[in-house]
Design a protein around this motif. Structure first.
Motif, PDB file in Angstrom:
ATOM      1  N   LEU A 110       0.822  -1.224   0.000  1.00 29.33           N
ATOM      2  CA  LEU A 110       0.000   0.000   0.000  1.00 29.33           C
ATOM      3  C   LEU A 110       0.849   1.264   0.000  1.00 29.33           C
ATOM      4  O   LEU A 110       0.319   2.363  -0.050  1.00 29.33           O
ATOM      5  CB  LEU A 110      -0.906   0.026   1.251  1.00 29.33           C
ATOM      6  N   GLY A 111       2.180   1.101   0.154  1.00 28.87           N
ATOM      7  CA  GLY A 111       3.043   2.291   0.196  1.00 28.87           C
ATOM      8  C   GLY A 111       3.686   2.522   1.549  1.00 28.87           C
ATOM      9  O   GLY A 111       4.270   3.572   1.786  1.00 28.87           O
ATOM     10  N   GLY A 112       3.552   1.546   2.463  1.00 27.95           N
ATOM     11  CA  GLY A 112       4.269   1.615   3.743  1.00 27.95           C
ATOM     12  C   GLY A 112       3.648   2.574   4.747  1.00 27.95           C
ATOM     13  O   GLY A 112       2.567   3.139   4.533  1.00 27.95           O
ATOM     14  N   MET A 113       4.343   2.729   5.861  1.00 28.77           N
ATOM     15  CA  MET A 113       3.930   3.667   6.920  1.00 28.77           C
ATOM     16  C   MET A 113       5.181   4.038   7.713  1.00 28.77           C
ATOM     17  O   MET A 113       6.199   3.347   7.629  1.00 28.77           O
ATOM     18  CB  MET A 113       2.894   3.011   7.857  1.00 28.77           C
ATOM     19  N   ASP A 114       5.100   5.116   8.483  1.00 34.79           N
ATOM     20  CA  ASP A 114       6.242   5.478   9.327  1.00 34.79           C
ATOM     21  C   ASP A 114       6.395   4.448  10.445  1.00 34.79           C
ATOM     22  O   ASP A 114       5.411   3.833  10.870  1.00 34.79           O
ATOM     23  CB  ASP A 114       6.011   6.843   9.970  1.00 34.79           C
ATOM     24  N   GLY A 115       7.617   4.297  10.936  1.00 42.43           N
ATOM     25  CA  GLY A 115       7.835   3.474  12.119  1.00 42.43           C
ATOM     26  C   GLY A 115       7.373   4.264  13.342  1.00 42.43           C
ATOM     27  O   GLY A 115       7.674   5.455  13.454  1.00 42.43           O
ATOM     28  N   PHE A 116       6.640   3.602  14.230  1.00 41.66           N
ATOM     29  CA  PHE A 116       6.098   4.279  15.418  1.00 41.66           C
ATOM     30  C   PHE A 116       5.956   3.277  16.540  1.00 41.66           C
ATOM     31  O   PHE A 116       5.838   2.063  16.296  1.00 41.66           O
ATOM     32  CB  PHE A 116       4.685   4.844  15.114  1.00 41.66           C
ATOM     33  N   TYR A 117       5.951   3.768  17.765  1.00 38.87           N
ATOM     34  CA  TYR A 117       5.539   2.951  18.901  1.00 38.87           C
ATOM     35  C   TYR A 117       4.471   3.750  19.643  1.00 38.87           C
ATOM     36  O   TYR A 117       4.634   4.963  19.851  1.00 38.87           O
ATOM     37  CB  TYR A 117       6.714   2.649  19.844  1.00 38.87           C
ATOM     38  N   ILE A 118       3.391   3.083  20.029  1.00 37.03           N
ATOM     39  CA  ILE A 118       2.276   3.773  20.708  1.00 37.03           C
ATOM     40  C   ILE A 118       1.778   2.878  21.844  1.00 37.03           C
ATOM     41  O   ILE A 118       1.591   1.667  21.639  1.00 37.03           O
ATOM     42  CB  ILE A 118       1.091   3.999  19.725  1.00 37.03           C
ATOM     43  N   ALA A 119       1.566   3.456  23.029  1.00 41.18           N
ATOM     44  CA  ALA A 119       0.951   2.679  24.119  1.00 41.18           C
ATOM     45  C   ALA A 119       0.049   3.594  24.926  1.00 41.18           C
ATOM     46  O   ALA A 119       0.307   4.798  25.044  1.00 41.18           O
ATOM     47  CB  ALA A 119       2.027   2.079  25.021  1.00 41.18           C
ATOM     48  N   CYS A 120      -1.013   3.011  25.480  1.00 43.35           N
ATOM     49  CA  CYS A 120      -1.944   3.775  26.314  1.00 43.35           C
ATOM     50  C   CYS A 120      -1.889   3.244  27.747  1.00 43.35           C
ATOM     51  O   CYS A 120      -2.145   2.060  27.993  1.00 43.35           O
ATOM     52  CB  CYS A 120      -3.365   3.645  25.754  1.00 43.35           C
ATOM     53  N   LEU A 121      -1.522   4.122  28.685  1.00 49.64           N
ATOM     54  CA  LEU A 121      -1.490   3.753  30.107  1.00 49.64           C
ATOM     55  C   LEU A 121      -2.700   4.352  30.805  1.00 49.64           C
ATOM     56  O   LEU A 121      -3.083   5.500  30.521  1.00 49.64           O
ATOM     57  CB  LEU A 121      -0.216   4.305  30.761  1.00 49.64           C
ATOM     58  N   ARG A 122      -3.298   3.592  31.723  1.00 48.85           N
ATOM     59  CA  ARG A 122      -4.430   4.094  32.537  1.00 48.85           C
ATOM     60  C   ARG A 122      -3.970   4.249  33.975  1.00 48.85           C
ATOM     61  O   ARG A 122      -3.249   3.380  34.497  1.00 48.85           O
ATOM     62  CB  ARG A 122      -5.569   3.071  32.535  1.00 48.85           C
ATOM     63  N   LYS A 123      -4.418   5.333  34.625  1.00 46.15           N
ATOM     64  CA  LYS A 123      -4.059   5.561  36.026  1.00 46.15           C
ATOM     65  C   LYS A 123      -5.243   5.127  36.893  1.00 46.15           C
ATOM     66  O   LYS A 123      -6.394   5.506  36.608  1.00 46.15           O
ATOM     67  CB  LYS A 123      -3.804   7.052  36.230  1.00 46.15           C
ATOM     68  N   SER A 124      -4.949   4.369  37.932  1.00 48.04           N
ATOM     69  CA  SER A 124      -6.050   3.873  38.776  1.00 48.04           C
ATOM     70  C   SER A 124      -6.737   5.033  39.497  1.00 48.04           C
ATOM     71  O   SER A 124      -6.128   6.084  39.719  1.00 48.04           O
ATOM     72  CB  SER A 124      -5.521   2.851  39.779  1.00 48.04           C
ATOM     73  N   LEU A 125      -8.000   4.821  39.883  1.00 45.57           N
ATOM     74  CA  LEU A 125      -8.789   5.883  40.546  1.00 45.57           C
ATOM     75  C   LEU A 125      -8.319   6.112  41.979  1.00 45.57           C
ATOM     76  O   LEU A 125      -7.809   5.201  42.611  1.00 45.57           O
ATOM     77  CB  LEU A 125     -10.266   5.506  40.538  1.00 45.57           C
TER      78      LEU A 125
END
Ligand code: SAM
Length: 421
Positions: free
Chosen positions: A406-421
């Motif tokens: 499809l033409g590739g994509m940038d290299g990336f790292y992504i993560a979602c952290l949640r903080k407890s209540l």
């Protein structure tokens, strides 16, 4: 626009001299006004010529070395390099050879090299694209290749190098509700629009009206993972030039766009003005910022090794000596951001890096040391995101060799952290 292409070619050679001789990034040269005196179309052409030459530099130099007994001075070498790249990409031999002979002839120091340039480029013209295609994809320099091979293995790195050689299409994010007819645009699985051979960006339909902004499909994912909601107070902690700020502002969230660089925030302000979107802009060191937020996006400063398809100058202008400092800064920023996050809030961490030390390892460590932190895997379940991209610790690893058809994509790292209540 200069139809002969001489102005654009001369500027492309200047850019090559700066990157290969002075170790400067092209973005620095452009920021310092290197192409400001050119018409927009020539500016776009000069950049494209320099970038294509850098992408294929190993191949170019292999072809040239057969015809040069001694290496000429850098500027002459760069005239030959640009000419070789153009010839091997199918440009008309007569036009290219004449232009390069004229350019070298008009230099103060290298006029006497006209004969050499003429003779060498004529030989290259006869070998043509056939010789070019038979050469291997240019390899990354060892300082970068070695850690990447250790992380992903040789076949994956070879696939990344092919992606780097292929370059990148133009990806855009449409402002929600905007309507624009972009001839040739197609949607990629994650929803970004993609254009091959886009040419001068500011001349495309909808640009002036702010109907869209340029953003690689991978770079569009962190804000989607964060999924800002109307009225939420959000900190974009390293915001400029603002692609992710625009995405989050478009949801109706109350966005604070913070960055340490005044010049880069100038571009963010222009982007807000062009698109008619709103955010509070703050110039500050992120580590000194105070406040409490429902959600934070931390797009941390990094090696940018995931963007080599679009920035092939990077491996020539850098040497890896800044990795250690960046990794330290990223973990300080993560810890500081955690203190600004309300209980129950979410923190999306991302880097456009291919090095696990700037991605997977940062999040593994954060999960150990940040109080009340847990990973949110559900946040990654987005249209077009493949389950294979999710990592052991629960982040998303994106690589330039993904979506090869499809033409590739940038290299990336992504993560979602949640903080407890
Ligand atoms: C990866 S870029 C951000 C790209 C941006 N999020 C976007 O989508 O357009 C990293 C940014 O971090 C900024 N930066 C570096 N050190 C910083 C610091 N100590 N505090 C705040 N911003 C910083 C840089 O100026 C740069 O704009």
């Amino acid at each position: 626009m200069d139809d002969s292409g001489t102005a654009a070619r001369r500027s492309a050679i200047y850019l090559l001299d700066q990157v290969l001789g002075e170790g400067r990034l092209m973005s620095e040269c452009l920021g310092a006004g290197a192409l400001d005196r050119l018409e927009p179309a020539d500016r776009a052409r000069a950049q494209r010529l320099a970038l294509d030459t850098l992408r294929g530099l190993e191949r170019v130099d292999r072809l040239l070395s057969k015809h040069l007994k001694r290496m000429p001075a850098l500027t002459v070498r760069n005239v030959l390099r640009l000419g070789t790249m153009e010839l091997c990409h199918g440009a008309a031999a007569h036009g290219v050879v004449n232009a390069m002979v004229e350019i070298v002839g008009k230099t103060r120091r290298f006029g006497h090299m006209k004969g050499l340039v003429n003779a060498v480029l004529r030989k290259i013209a006869t070998e043509g694209p056939e010789a070019w295609a038979a050469l291997r994809a240019p390899r990354l320099p060892k300082w970068l290749r070695n850690p990447l091979v250790a992380a992903w293995g040789s076949p994956a790195v070879a696939a990344m190098e092919l992606a780097h050689l292929a370059g990148a299409p133009l990806d855009i994010t449409l402002r929600p509700g905007a309507e624009v007819d972009l001839p040739g645009a197609r949607a990629v699985p994650t929803g970004s629009l993609r254009l091959d051979d886009a040419g001068q960006v500011s001349a495309l339909p909808g640009y002036e009206a702010g109907a869209w902004w340029v953003q690689d499909a991978a770079a569009a994912l962190p804000a989607k993972v964060l999924a800002a909601k109307p009225g939420e107070r959000i900190l974009d902690m390293c915001a400029a030039p603002g692609g992710k700020t625009l995405q989050m502002a478009a949801t109706g969230a109350d966005v604070v766009a913070l960055d340490i660089s005044e010049a880069r925030l100038g571009r963010l302000r222009e982007n807000l003005a062009r698109t008619g979107l709103k955010a509070e802009v703050v110039i500050s060191d992120a580590l000194r910022h105070d406040g409490q937020y429902d959600a934070i996006l931390l797009d941390a400063p990094c090696s940018a090794t995931g963007t080599i398809r679009r920035h092939p100058d990077l491996p020539f202008a850098k040497d890896g000596s800044e990795f250690g400092g960046l990794i330290e800064l990223q973990s300080q920023m993560l810890a500081h951001a955690w203190g600004l996050l309300k209980p129950g809030g979410r923190l999306v961490y991302c880097t456009c890096s291919l090095l696990p030390d700037e991605g997977e390892v940062q999040i593994e460590e954060a999960l150990e040391i940040l109080p009340g932190a847990r990973i949110d895997r559900d946040a990654l379940a987005l249209p077009g995101v493949e389950p294979d991209w999710v990592t052991e610790e629960g982040g998303l690893r994106l690589r330039p060799d993904y979506w090869a058809d499809l033409g590739g994509m940038d290299g990336f790292y992504i993560a979602c952290l949640r903080k407890s209540l």
